[in-house]
Design an enzyme around this catalytic site. Structure first.
Site, PDB file in Angstrom:
ATOM      1  CE1 TYR A  13     -24.492   5.813  86.057  1.00 21.49           C
ATOM      2  CE2 TYR A  13     -22.616   7.015  86.411  1.00 21.49           C
ATOM      3  CZ  TYR A  13     -23.259   6.173  86.933  1.00 21.49           C
ATOM      4  OH  TYR A  13     -23.066   5.483  87.945  1.00 21.49           O
ATOM      5  CE  LYS A  34     -21.571  -8.660  87.004  1.00 25.62           C
ATOM      6  NZ  LYS A  34     -21.537  -9.610  88.096  1.00 25.62           N
ATOM      7  CG  ASP A  48     -19.254  -9.700  90.553  1.00 26.77           C
ATOM      8  OD1 ASP A  48     -18.314  -9.584  89.470  1.00 26.77           O
ATOM      9  OD2 ASP A  48     -19.839 -10.552  90.593  1.00 26.77           O
ATOM     10  CG  ASP A  98     -20.314   6.858  89.794  1.00 23.80           C
ATOM     11  OD1 ASP A  98     -19.838   7.400  90.764  1.00 23.80           O
ATOM     12  OD2 ASP A  98     -21.493   7.074  89.729  1.00 23.80           O
ATOM     13  CG  ASP A 143     -17.383   7.230  95.280  1.00 25.69           C
ATOM     14  OD1 ASP A 143     -16.519   7.977  94.680  1.00 25.69           O
ATOM     15  OD2 ASP A 143     -18.391   7.543  95.530  1.00 25.69           O
TER      16      ASP A 143
END
Ligand code: NAD
Length: 370
Positions: free
Chosen positions: A140, A191, A224, A248, A252
């Site tokens: 970001y 990852k 994942d 993020d 959620d």
């Protein structure tokens, strides 16, 4: 004397923060929690007053405070203001200027609300995960970034995932500290199979935890797979540390497991100042300004009240008071008292101040003078 800055913000922010003030007063009267409270504007209301989503004066107060308690920002009336003055810019400036690099998002499922989760009761009842998300680095913020014209009718959008050792070390330490105070289990997610930044993350977290927190059980899980595990068997995790982007998304997912947005608190912590002095800290509910119910006295103040509990625990080191407040909220839910967002059949419906009254009454029952 301890200093708290309250930034109620927009929409339901002022309504829910009004209840938080009453709870702070209760702790002052009954548990010797002496604080100086100040209040200022953030978000759309600050833009209306000053033309900026947070004024320099309010930022100075945030720097001087031991903890900042924020309501929510935003609303449709500010949809068309300039990008740099939009309500969220106030939040981003607070995070950047106070260097709040660690975002703590607990996902707790109260037994009384387990049926509101999108998962089966047995998978979520008693759930208590702490997600630690890196907040000031990664994709970001990484450079280069932007959209460029390629001159052949095509465009290219670029963002860069980048982490340096110190950024990973400091978030690993926050997560390690928390895990030591909880179940001594830490999972780290990235990852590494397809991203060098993930490999670095993995190696640095492994080093910091084995050097500084040898008692912790550390597990690495690909992001994942972690998303799948969170909906398959979320109770396998205790503390989960991850980067800005994956955090993020994973936080959620974890939030949805608990059933209601109106219940979820968060904390954002910065580096400790100098000789073990306090970290800068911002506490806020996860939900937004809920323009659809703003001004109607319907908003659930529990997420903001639970954010105050986090402030009591992490900034003011009043773990007993934090436990007391969390137990009071649990007692209110067990009694079947509900705001509209968490309403169930045969329960007692209350509004924002009714929920505040119920929490104060439960505090009186559980803890006055304790
Ligand atoms: P939202 O969280 O404000 O609302 C989503 C839904 O949940 C709405 O139906 C709302 O009524 C309900 N809800 C949220 N909090 C509640 C509470 N405490 N009690 C009862 N019901 C509650 O998200 P949104 O609708 O996507 O966004 C509305 C505005 O808030 C937008 O301007 C957005 O940019 C802003 N926003 C701000 C923050 C923040 O301040 N941190 C976070 C998210 C969204």
């Amino acid at each position: 004397m301890e200093k708290i800055l309250i930034l109620p913000g927009d929409g339901i922010g002022p309504e829910v923060m009004g209840e938080v003030r009453r709870v702070i007063d209760w702790f002052g009267t009954n548990r010797g929690f002496q604080v100086t409270l100040d209040e200022d504007l953030v978000g759309g209301c600050a833009y209306d007053a000053h033309g900026a989503a947070i004024s320099d004066a309010a930022m100075q107060k945030a720097h001087d405070a031991d903890a900042v308690l924020l309501g929510a920002v935003g609303g449709p009336q500010w949809d068309n203001v300039a990008y740099e003055a939009r309500p969220e810019a106030g939040l981003l400036r607070l995070r950047a200027d106070l260097q709040l690099f660690a975002n703590l998002r607990p996902a707790i499922c109260f037994a009384a609300l387990a049926d509101a989760s999108s998962l089966k009761r047995e998978l979520v009842e008693g759930l208590d995960i702490m997600i630690v998300r890196e907040l000031t680095g990664g994709v970001y913020f990484g450079e280069p970034r932007g959209i460029e014209e390629l001159g052949n009718g095509q465009r290219r959008g670029v963002n860069t995932q980048v982490y340096e050792t110190y950024e990973i070390e400091r978030i690993a330490r926050v997560a390690g500290d928390l895990a030591m105070k909880r179940g001594k289990r830490l999972a780290s997610s990235e990852k590494r199979n397809v991203m060098e930044s993930g490999l670095l993350w993995n190696e640095e977290v492994t080093r910091v935890i084995s050097d500084e927190f040898p008692e912790l059980e550390l597990e690495h899980v690909l992001a994942d797979n972690c998303a799948m595990q969170l909906v398959r068997n979320p109770k396998q995790y205790d503390v989960l540390v991850t980067d800005n982007l994956f955090g993020d998304i994973l936080s959620d997912i974890a939030a949805m497991l608990t059933g209601s947005l109106g219940m979820l608190p968060s904390a954002s912590l910065g580096a400790p100042d100098g000789d073990g002095a306090r970290s800068k800290a911002l506490y806020e509910p996860v939900h937004g300004s809920a323009p659809d119910i703003a001004g109607q006295g319907k908003a659930n103040p529990i997420a903001s009240i639970m954010s105050l509990a986090m402030a009591l625990r992490y900034t003011f080191e009043r773990g007993d008071d934090a436990d007391l407040l969390e137990n009071a909220v649990t007692a209110v839910l067990d009694k079947g008292i509900r705001t509209g967002d968490i309403m169930q059949a045969d329960m007692q419906a209350v509004g924002t101040s009714g929920m505040g009254d119920a929490v104060l009454a439960a505090l009186d029952e559980l803890g006055a003078g304790a």
